[in-house]
Design an enzyme around this catalytic site. Structure first.
Site, PDB file in Angstrom:
ATOM      1  N   LYS A  64       0.810  -1.224   0.000  1.00 26.48           N
ATOM      2  CA  LYS A  64       0.000   0.000   0.000  1.00 26.48           C
ATOM      3  C   LYS A  64       0.842   1.272   0.000  1.00 26.48           C
ATOM      4  CE  LYS A  64      -4.215  -1.816   2.128  1.00 26.48           C
ATOM      5  NZ  LYS A  64      -5.169  -1.656   3.214  1.00 26.48           N
ATOM      6  N   ASP A 100     -10.043   2.957   2.532  1.00 25.48           N
ATOM      7  CA  ASP A 100     -10.211   2.233   3.807  1.00 25.48           C
ATOM      8  C   ASP A 100     -10.932   3.089   4.850  1.00 25.48           C
ATOM      9  OD1 ASP A 100      -9.052  -0.154   3.044  1.00 25.48           O
ATOM     10  OD2 ASP A 100      -7.047   0.395   3.730  1.00 25.48           O
TER      11      ASP A 100
HETATM   12  P1  NDP Z   1       0.526  -2.971   9.819  1.00 24.72           P
HETATM   13  O1  NDP Z   1       1.480  -4.106   9.714  1.00 24.72           O
HETATM   14  O2  NDP Z   1       0.793  -1.720   9.056  1.00 24.72           O
HETATM   15  O3  NDP Z   1       0.396  -2.527  11.367  1.00 24.72           O
HETATM   16  C1  NDP Z   1       0.250  -3.522  12.353  1.00 24.72           C
HETATM   17  C2  NDP Z   1      -0.066  -2.857  13.698  1.00 24.72           C
HETATM   18  O4  NDP Z   1      -0.393  -3.884  14.625  1.00 24.72           O
HETATM   19  C3  NDP Z   1       1.091  -2.072  14.303  1.00 24.72           C
HETATM   20  O5  NDP Z   1       0.555  -0.961  14.979  1.00 24.72           O
HETATM   21  C4  NDP Z   1       1.698  -3.095  15.290  1.00 24.72           C
HETATM   22  O6  NDP Z   1       2.364  -2.494  16.363  1.00 24.72           O
HETATM   23  C5  NDP Z   1       0.444  -3.768  15.791  1.00 24.72           C
HETATM   24  N1  NDP Z   1       0.659  -5.123  16.306  1.00 24.72           N
HETATM   25  C6  NDP Z   1       1.026  -6.224  15.609  1.00 24.72           C
HETATM   26  N2  NDP Z   1       1.059  -7.303  16.413  1.00 24.72           N
HETATM   27  C7  NDP Z   1       0.710  -6.876  17.663  1.00 24.72           C
HETATM   28  C8  NDP Z   1       0.561  -7.518  18.921  1.00 24.72           C
HETATM   29  N3  NDP Z   1       0.782  -8.825  19.066  1.00 24.72           N
HETATM   30  N4  NDP Z   1       0.157  -6.765  19.977  1.00 24.72           N
HETATM   31  C9  NDP Z   1      -0.066  -5.446  19.830  1.00 24.72           C
HETATM   32  N5  NDP Z   1       0.068  -4.779  18.666  1.00 24.72           N
HETATM   33  C10 NDP Z   1       0.450  -5.480  17.589  1.00 24.72           C
HETATM   34  O7  NDP Z   1      -0.905  -3.589   9.456  1.00 24.72           O
HETATM   35  P2  NDP Z   1      -2.181  -2.799   8.860  1.00 24.72           P
HETATM   36  O8  NDP Z   1      -2.291  -1.516   9.575  1.00 24.72           O
HETATM   37  O9  NDP Z   1      -2.113  -2.799   7.388  1.00 24.72           O
HETATM   38  O10 NDP Z   1      -3.399  -3.778   9.256  1.00 24.72           O
HETATM   39  C11 NDP Z   1      -3.867  -3.895  10.591  1.00 24.72           C
HETATM   40  C12 NDP Z   1      -5.120  -4.750  10.646  1.00 24.72           C
HETATM   41  O11 NDP Z   1      -6.197  -4.132   9.983  1.00 24.72           O
HETATM   42  C13 NDP Z   1      -4.967  -6.138   9.999  1.00 24.72           C
HETATM   43  O12 NDP Z   1      -5.605  -7.094  10.833  1.00 24.72           O
HETATM   44  C14 NDP Z   1      -5.709  -6.004   8.695  1.00 24.72           C
HETATM   45  O13 NDP Z   1      -6.241  -7.252   8.235  1.00 24.72           O
HETATM   46  C15 NDP Z   1      -6.838  -5.041   9.094  1.00 24.72           C
HETATM   47  N6  NDP Z   1      -7.404  -4.312   7.953  1.00 24.72           N
HETATM   48  C16 NDP Z   1      -8.719  -4.532   7.662  1.00 24.72           C
HETATM   49  C17 NDP Z   1      -9.327  -3.855   6.611  1.00 24.72           C
HETATM   50  C18 NDP Z   1     -10.754  -4.137   6.297  1.00 24.72           C
HETATM   51  O14 NDP Z   1     -11.229  -3.697   5.237  1.00 24.72           O
HETATM   52  N7  NDP Z   1     -11.511  -4.785   7.173  1.00 24.72           N
HETATM   53  C19 NDP Z   1      -8.580  -2.896   5.781  1.00 24.72           C
HETATM   54  C20 NDP Z   1      -7.197  -2.720   6.194  1.00 24.72           C
HETATM   55  C21 NDP Z   1      -6.652  -3.424   7.234  1.00 24.72           C
HETATM   56  P3  NDP Z   1       3.900  -2.049  16.264  1.00 24.72           P
HETATM   57  O15 NDP Z   1       3.904  -0.680  15.631  1.00 24.72           O
HETATM   58  O16 NDP Z   1       4.382  -2.045  17.664  1.00 24.72           O
HETATM   59  O17 NDP Z   1       4.602  -3.073  15.399  1.00 24.72           O
END
Ligand code: NDP
Length: 280
Positions: A64, A100
């Site tokens: 993205k 989104d």
């Molecule tokens: P990114 O990889 O960009 O960000 C992931 C985020 O999750 C970061 O803030 C990370 O924290 C945090 N994180 C990951 N693992 C953990 C954990 N075990 N405990 C706490 N925090 C955690 O992912 P996206 O932002 O692209 O996507 C996030 C979610 O949103 C996904 O589940 C995705 O499927 C969903 N999504 C759904 C959409 C829909 O249309 N329904 C559209 C877009 C996304 P840190 O910064 O510390 O690494």
């Protein structure tokens, strides 16, 4: 036939081909919409080749951000989100958009009839999905929007980016560590990928009250660990992100075809599909 794709890696699991086929059928539009697997190091080449003939692409993980740099023109929503999930070929130029945020807002405010003005909202996560929804959430004029992330500095960085927008809408915008959340919120949105990895996320129980609605951007046939936790802590409801998925697709469809599809039946069919796949 006009060609569209969803490009990602992995991408075989994507529901977007089903959703866009269902939308197209509503208007008798004939199109091809296929998953397109791009090698991790060759997004630009793959998408450039597609756009020699293709009309539009949805972009998913992990491309993205790269999609934004690929585009000739970047619209406001994509610029603010720092990422694009929709690319369109318009007059020989590639235009980047991000649907989104509007997808989440439609699901919350139209499908679920939630009113966000004056409410307190907690956004968990500071990745691409979180960043994409901050501007549309602030536009609803919540009293407070708190961003909490495992890596606190990323939440602080997002606060800095959107400080002016928050002030313009009269909202308090703050960043908190996950273990420093002190109040109950009206709406708690999980934009972390913890549920995707089947992991729980540690949260203070008192962020949920009987007034709280919990929303997990992830979707599935069963409640996610986050949704289960919210309900166990007394939240009045827990929703998943299936509606957001369909609504962001509907907005992409509108950008490409100029017509708004009906979404409720598509959400219902997908929900049924998820349940059948799980054997429920
Ligand atoms: P990114 O990889 O960009 O960000 C992931 C985020 O999750 C970061 O803030 C990370 O924290 C945090 N994180 C990951 N693992 C953990 C954990 N075990 N405990 C706490 N925090 C955690 O992912 P996206 O932002 O692209 O996507 C996030 C979610 O949103 C996904 O589940 C995705 O499927 C969903 N999504 C759904 C959409 C829909 O249309 N329904 C559209 C877009 C996304 P840190 O910064 O510390 O690494």
């Amino acid at each position: 036939m006009k060609q569209y794709v969803v490009v990602g890696n992995p991408v075989a699991h994507s529901r977007s081909p089903f959703i866009h086929a269902a939308f197209a059928a509503q208007f008798d539009i004939h199109l091809s919409y296929q998953p397109l697997l791009a090698p991790l190091d060759a997004f630009a080449d793959t998408i450039a080749q597609f756009f020699e003939r293709g009309m539009g692409a949805n972009v998913t993980v992990p491309f993205k951000e790269e999609a934004l740099t690929f585009a000739d023109v970047v619209n406001d929503a994509a610029r603010l989100a720092g990422a694009a999930n929709t690319l369109s070929r318009q007059a020989g130029k590639i235009v980047a958009d991000n649907t989104d945020g509007i997808g989440l807002l439609r699901d919350l405010t139209v499908n679920y009839q939630l009113h966000l003005a004056g409410q307190s909202i907690l956004l968990l996560g500071a990745g691409g999905a979180a960043r994409g929804v901050i501007a549309p959430l602030l536009a609803e004029k919540p009293a407070r929007l708190t961003i909490a992330n495992r890596t606190h500095t990323r939440a602080e960085a997002l606060c800095a980016v959107f400080a002016a927008s928050a002030a313009e809408h009269g909202s308090v915008l703050d960043a908190r560590a996950l273990d420093e959340l002190q109040q109950a919120y009206d709406l708690v949105i999980n934009a972390t990928s913890a549920s995707l990895q089947g992991e729980g996320i540690y949260l203070e129980p008192h962020i949920f009250s009987e007034k709280t609605v919990a929303y997990d951007m992830m979707y599935g046939a069963e409640d996610s660990p986050f949704m289960k936790l919210a309900l166990a802590c007394g939240a009045r409801g827990a929703l998943d992100g299936l509606g957001m998925l369909v609504e962001q697709a509907a907005e992409s469809f509108y950008l490409w075809h100029g017509v708004r599809p009906e979404t409720a039946s598509v959400i219902r069919d997908l929900r049924l599909q998820l349940l059948l796949e799980l054997g429920l």
